[in-house]
Design an enzyme around this catalytic site. Structure first.
Site, short mmCIF file in Angstrom:
data_model
loop_
_atom_site.label_atom_id
_atom_site.label_comp_id
_atom_site.label_asym_id
_atom_site.label_seq_id
_atom_site.Cartn_x
_atom_site.Cartn_y
_atom_site.Cartn_z
CG ASP A 101 5.67 25.33 28.12
OD1 ASP A 101 4.57 24.94 28.52
OD2 ASP A 101 5.80 26.14 27.20
CG ASN A 122 8.53 35.35 20.53
OD1 ASN A 122 7.82 34.33 20.50
ND2 ASN A 122 9.35 35.61 21.52
CG HIS A 130 7.15 31.46 22.24
ND1 HIS A 130 7.22 32.55 23.09
CD2 HIS A 130 5.93 30.92 22.49
CE1 HIS A 130 6.11 32.62 23.80
NE2 HIS A 130 5.31 31.66 23.46
CD GLU A 150 10.70 33.05 24.29
OE1 GLU A 150 10.15 33.23 23.19
OE2 GLU A 150 10.27 33.56 25.34
C1 F6R Z 1 2.28 27.18 26.66
C2 F6R Z 1 3.23 27.37 25.58
C3 F6R Z 1 3.32 28.66 24.84
C4 F6R Z 1 1.97 29.20 24.41
C5 F6R Z 1 2.14 30.52 23.65
C6 F6R Z 1 0.82 31.12 23.27
O1 F6R Z 1 2.38 25.87 27.20
O2 F6R Z 1 3.93 26.48 25.31
O3 F6R Z 1 4.13 28.45 23.72
O4 F6R Z 1 1.33 28.26 23.59
O5 F6R Z 1 2.84 31.42 24.44
O6 F6R Z 1 0.14 31.49 24.41
P1 F6R Z 1 -1.38 31.95 24.37
O7 F6R Z 1 -2.18 30.78 23.96
O8 F6R Z 1 -1.70 32.37 25.78
O9 F6R Z 1 -1.46 33.08 23.39
#
Ligand code: F6R
Length: 242
Positions: free
Chosen positions: A67, A136, A138, A143
């Protein structure tokens, strides 16, 4: 699903890096699906260390990132393209032309999403997809919602994600409100999925994703339907699992 329980973040990172390096060694021209955020930083550090020791060669590896924030490009140190160069690509021998990340600077969402789906198709699919998980549930920026979004799409980030990611920005107002993200179909088509989770604030998401019902309300729960998932998590992230 296989679960590796790690005592701490360092052990978790080493185990995840072990799994990725095994893939790179077995198939030097593999396609790695990569993630950003705090979870994979230790994994990337470990891969760089092994690369510096001469144990890993990325010259034939291709990557596709999950992403990117819409509106941000490599000149912004909050962009995911910047993150990936800073935390991994600038330190290994990957070829620039083998790196793929959604282009946050393309204002045409429809065109960018179609382009990125074609990129994933053209590299021949993903051998191993590294994932973090949002509080959450994701994955990528898929989301919670009423349906699983199949293809690359432009998403409105939820308040919970904006709140969680504000730590990387000067203020919450600077957190972009939209992102381009790989869809659930591409993630599910990866031959192997490697999800890493560290810390107590991920415990509920991990529990609901892997021990609750499969529902788009918890996007990572779809991984229960994937035949080859490896979960590497520390004690805190597994604290709700008996
Ligand atoms: C990032 C991504 C997100 C993160 C998620 C967890 O490329 O796709 O899904 O993996 O938000 O983020 P952290 O590792 O910062 O807790």
């Amino acid at each position: 699903m296989r679960i590796y329980r790690a005592n701490n973040y360092q052990e978790l990172s080493r185990k995840a890096a072990n799994i990725i390096s095994a893939q790179v060694i077995i198939k030097p021209n593999c396609v790695l699906g990569l993630a950003t955020g705090s979870s994979p930083i230790g994994t990337y550090k470990q891969l760089i260390e092994w690369y510096n020791k001469g144990d890993l060669d990325f010259s034939e590896v291709k990557t596709v990132n999950l992403d990117e924030y819409r509106g941000l490009g490599k000149e912004s140190d909050q962009s995911y393209v910047y993150f990936m160069h800073h935390n991994l690509f600038d330190h290994i021998n990957i070829k620039p032309e083998n790196i793929n990340i959604p282009d946050g600077k393309n204002p045409d969402a429809v065109a960018e999403c179609a382009r990125y789906d074609k990129v994933i198709e053209d590299v021949g699919g993903i051998d191993i997809q590294l994932l973090g998980i949002g509080r959450n549930g994701h994955i990528g920026f898929n989301e919670p919602g009423s349906a699983f979004e199949k293809n690359t799409h432009c998403v409105d980030l939820t308040e919970s994600t904006i709140e969680a990611n504000k730590r990387f920005f000067a203020s919450i107002d600077e957190v972009p409100r939209q992102a381009y993200t790989m869809g659930i179909r591409s993630i599910m088509h990866a031959k192997q999925v490697l999800l890493i989770a560290s810390g107590e604030d991920k415990a509920e998401a991990i529990y609901k994703s892997f021990w609750g019902p499969v529902t788009p309300e918890v996007p990572a729960s779809v991984l229960q339907l994937h035949p080859n998932v490896v979960l590497v998590a520390d004690d805190a992230a597994l604290s709700l699992v008996k």
